[in-house]
Design an enzyme around this catalytic site. Sequence first.
Site, PDB file in Angstrom:
ATOM      1  N   LYS A  24      34.233  39.369  30.179  1.00 28.82           N
ATOM      2  CA  LYS A  24      35.033  40.564  29.860  1.00 28.82           C
ATOM      3  C   LYS A  24      35.650  40.447  28.471  1.00 28.82           C
ATOM      4  O   LYS A  24      35.619  41.381  27.686  1.00 28.82           O
ATOM      5  CB  LYS A  24      36.125  40.771  30.901  1.00 28.82           C
ATOM      6  CG  LYS A  24      36.951  42.029  30.681  1.00 28.82           C
ATOM      7  CD  LYS A  24      38.164  42.128  31.589  1.00 28.82           C
ATOM      8  CE  LYS A  24      37.783  42.484  32.994  1.00 28.82           C
ATOM      9  NZ  LYS A  24      38.971  42.782  33.837  1.00 28.82           N
ATOM     10  N   GLU A  38      33.471  28.350  28.896  1.00 31.02           N
ATOM     11  CA  GLU A  38      32.176  27.841  29.355  1.00 31.02           C
ATOM     12  C   GLU A  38      31.040  28.783  28.943  1.00 31.02           C
ATOM     13  O   GLU A  38      29.964  28.338  28.516  1.00 31.02           O
ATOM     14  CB  GLU A  38      32.170  27.693  30.881  1.00 31.02           C
ATOM     15  CG  GLU A  38      33.152  26.671  31.415  1.00 31.02           C
ATOM     16  CD  GLU A  38      34.495  27.272  31.783  1.00 31.02           C
ATOM     17  OE1 GLU A  38      35.222  26.656  32.570  1.00 31.02           O
ATOM     18  OE2 GLU A  38      34.826  28.370  31.264  1.00 31.02           O
ATOM     19  N   ARG A  84      35.773  38.756  40.553  1.00 32.80           N
ATOM     20  CA  ARG A  84      35.248  38.536  41.904  1.00 32.80           C
ATOM     21  C   ARG A  84      34.910  39.838  42.616  1.00 32.80           C
ATOM     22  O   ARG A  84      34.353  39.823  43.716  1.00 32.80           O
ATOM     23  CB  ARG A  84      36.234  37.701  42.717  1.00 32.80           C
ATOM     24  CG  ARG A  84      37.632  38.296  42.808  1.00 32.80           C
ATOM     25  CD  ARG A  84      38.629  37.225  43.218  1.00 32.80           C
ATOM     26  NE  ARG A  84      40.008  37.708  43.226  1.00 32.80           N
ATOM     27  CZ  ARG A  84      40.783  37.783  42.150  1.00 32.80           C
ATOM     28  NH1 ARG A  84      40.296  37.435  40.967  1.00 32.80           N
ATOM     29  NH2 ARG A  84      42.026  38.204  42.237  1.00 32.80           N
ATOM     30  N   GLU A 100      40.752  33.010  45.496  1.00 31.54           N
ATOM     31  CA  GLU A 100      41.275  33.395  44.187  1.00 31.54           C
ATOM     32  C   GLU A 100      42.167  34.617  44.321  1.00 31.54           C
ATOM     33  O   GLU A 100      43.100  34.792  43.536  1.00 31.54           O
ATOM     34  CB  GLU A 100      40.127  33.666  43.203  1.00 31.54           C
ATOM     35  CG  GLU A 100      40.589  33.752  41.748  1.00 31.54           C
ATOM     36  CD  GLU A 100      39.440  33.742  40.750  1.00 31.54           C
ATOM     37  OE1 GLU A 100      39.048  32.648  40.305  1.00 31.54           O
ATOM     38  OE2 GLU A 100      38.939  34.838  40.429  1.00 31.54           O
ATOM     39  N   HIS A 103      24.126  20.719  62.780  1.00 31.33           N
ATOM     40  CA  HIS A 103      23.828  19.280  62.763  1.00 31.33           C
ATOM     41  C   HIS A 103      24.692  18.542  61.747  1.00 31.33           C
ATOM     42  O   HIS A 103      24.383  17.409  61.382  1.00 31.33           O
ATOM     43  CB  HIS A 103      22.343  19.065  62.464  1.00 31.33           C
ATOM     44  CG  HIS A 103      21.443  19.583  63.546  1.00 31.33           C
ATOM     45  ND1 HIS A 103      21.002  18.783  64.583  1.00 31.33           N
ATOM     46  CD2 HIS A 103      20.934  20.813  63.767  1.00 31.33           C
ATOM     47  CE1 HIS A 103      20.242  19.498  65.392  1.00 31.33           C
ATOM     48  NE2 HIS A 103      20.180  20.737  64.920  1.00 31.33           N
ATOM     49  N   LYS A 151      42.534  25.853  31.801  1.00 32.24           N
ATOM     50  CA  LYS A 151      41.804  26.255  30.590  1.00 32.24           C
ATOM     51  C   LYS A 151      42.570  25.846  29.346  1.00 32.24           C
ATOM     52  O   LYS A 151      42.016  25.290  28.392  1.00 32.24           O
ATOM     53  CB  LYS A 151      41.595  27.769  30.573  1.00 32.24           C
ATOM     54  CG  LYS A 151      40.603  28.298  31.597  1.00 32.24           C
ATOM     55  CD  LYS A 151      40.478  29.810  31.421  1.00 32.24           C
ATOM     56  CE  LYS A 151      39.511  30.407  32.411  1.00 32.24           C
ATOM     57  NZ  LYS A 151      39.407  31.876  32.247  1.00 32.24           N
TER      58      LYS A 151
END
Length: 550
Positions: free
Chosen positions: A208, A214, A270, A355, A386, A513
């Site tokens: 955005k 990253e 999200r 979040e 399992h 960050k």
Amino acid sequence: MKSMIYKNYKYYKKLLNNFKYMKNVHMKDLFLNSKNRFKKFSINFKDYLLLDYSKNIVDNNTMYNLFKFAEEINIYDEILKMFSGEKINETENNSVLHIALRNLRNIPIFVDKKNVMHEINLCLKKMKKFSNNVINGAWRGCTNKKIKNIINIGIGGSELGPKMVNYALKDYKNHLNIYYLSNVDNNNLIDILNNIDIESSLFLIVSKTFSTSETIVNSNSIKKYFLKKFNNKDFIANHFCAISNNTNASIKFGIRKENIFKIFDWIGGRYSVWSSVGLSVMLSIGYKNFKKFLAGANKMDVHFCNKSYNKNIPIILALLSFWYIFFFNTSTEAVLTYNNRLSKFYNYLQQLNMESNGKNIDKNGKRVSYNTCPIIWGGTGTNCQHSFFQLLHQGTRLIPCDFIAFVNNFSNLFYNHNLHLLSNFFAQTQALSFGDSVLSKNLKNDFFNIRKKDNYLFHKKFFGNIPSNSILFKKLDPYSLGLLLSLYEHKTFVQGVIFNIFSFDQWGVELGKTLSNNIYNMLKKNNDINYKYDSSTNGLINFYKKWKYK
């Protein structure tokens, strides 16, 4: 039990009294006492989705009081605020309008007296044109090769949602290969570059602000790699697009203005797969299927906005979650998907829920004294049976579960596989609820008669009374996936209302960050540090420098 902010509410008190009784009740008795319990505690949504919540530690009084509690705290007022464009994300002074992105009926929604639907429709039209050109081969790379590979560069909501959706809808994908680059670990980048021909690849930079560290690190590395091969900055326009709200930074990177797709201010990462962030999804499954994905979500939006509390699927699931967290003191919820295509779904839900609602400050700016968000975890059936199902069946914690399955497979090539899968789905919810009491009387008696010969028999006991919801779809397709995602979005929203927190900011992401930027600069220096940070951080940094390249 948490008496906290609702201790003086009439129906909270009633729930508290009901809990004193229900905490000693076993589900097997609830079913014995109510022959039509399934019918009473299930909802058939348009013959496309079935919610069975009968396997919960609730009775008629519990559900009645939960619905009256929802009314008492005015959940519908909060729903109306979101759907009408009010700025319910108060800490960022923004509306919350992921619901507008799938508003296919084009009902006007206003923010600051401006109908946002006009701009949304223009963006969708632009996405359609672009994706059609890439899919049909009209869009070419700098050497006139058709595009074969799409690499989505983004992290968090810019990756988890689209990646999960594309994997879930793998049976609907076209010829394009879709890759996701999120981790700043260069192994992620190298693995992708080793698998693609860069001349036939298109890179979507999803951020955005066009400043997510990253994403920008990965984008700059690919740009450098690209220019090393072609040595022509003009060629960047053929291979890079931006999904961002920062036009200037995108253009500065080398991307043409017409290849920048807007992310709206009022959409959180999200919740953004419905927007231009979902461009990699549209490129993979095509515009028509993407539209069906939106349509499914919109159908659940309409249901959520209009149905009464006792028929409202997201509200029911949120109220049940509240019941266990506040009264039974649970701290986790397991989401178990009996379809391998949804193996990435619980990762997506972790971000969506934790979040959104992993907050310790309420809407009044006060530290909360109660648990808010449950820890979301899960896996794919039958694999998880399992691994951690031992804990669910015989552990010491009460862990409510959501089971999700699909009646029909995309392919009937191995039809009996789906029968095996669904038989496990039904059996597990039964075993969790009733334990070994589901065995026939004779078998049960035999089981206990041999106790004298088996000193460890009690270790084989299943007590049951583990609550679960069963969510059953006809099939997994774009429409049903839209229904499912929208359902959990709205469940998360209602949970946030009950917790009295702001669900649509994520300030907890920011501190790490900022600190990492400072530490990055220290890592580039060769000298040891003994004063900058705490002794642990100093020691870790110094060991890094000591071992670097050795």
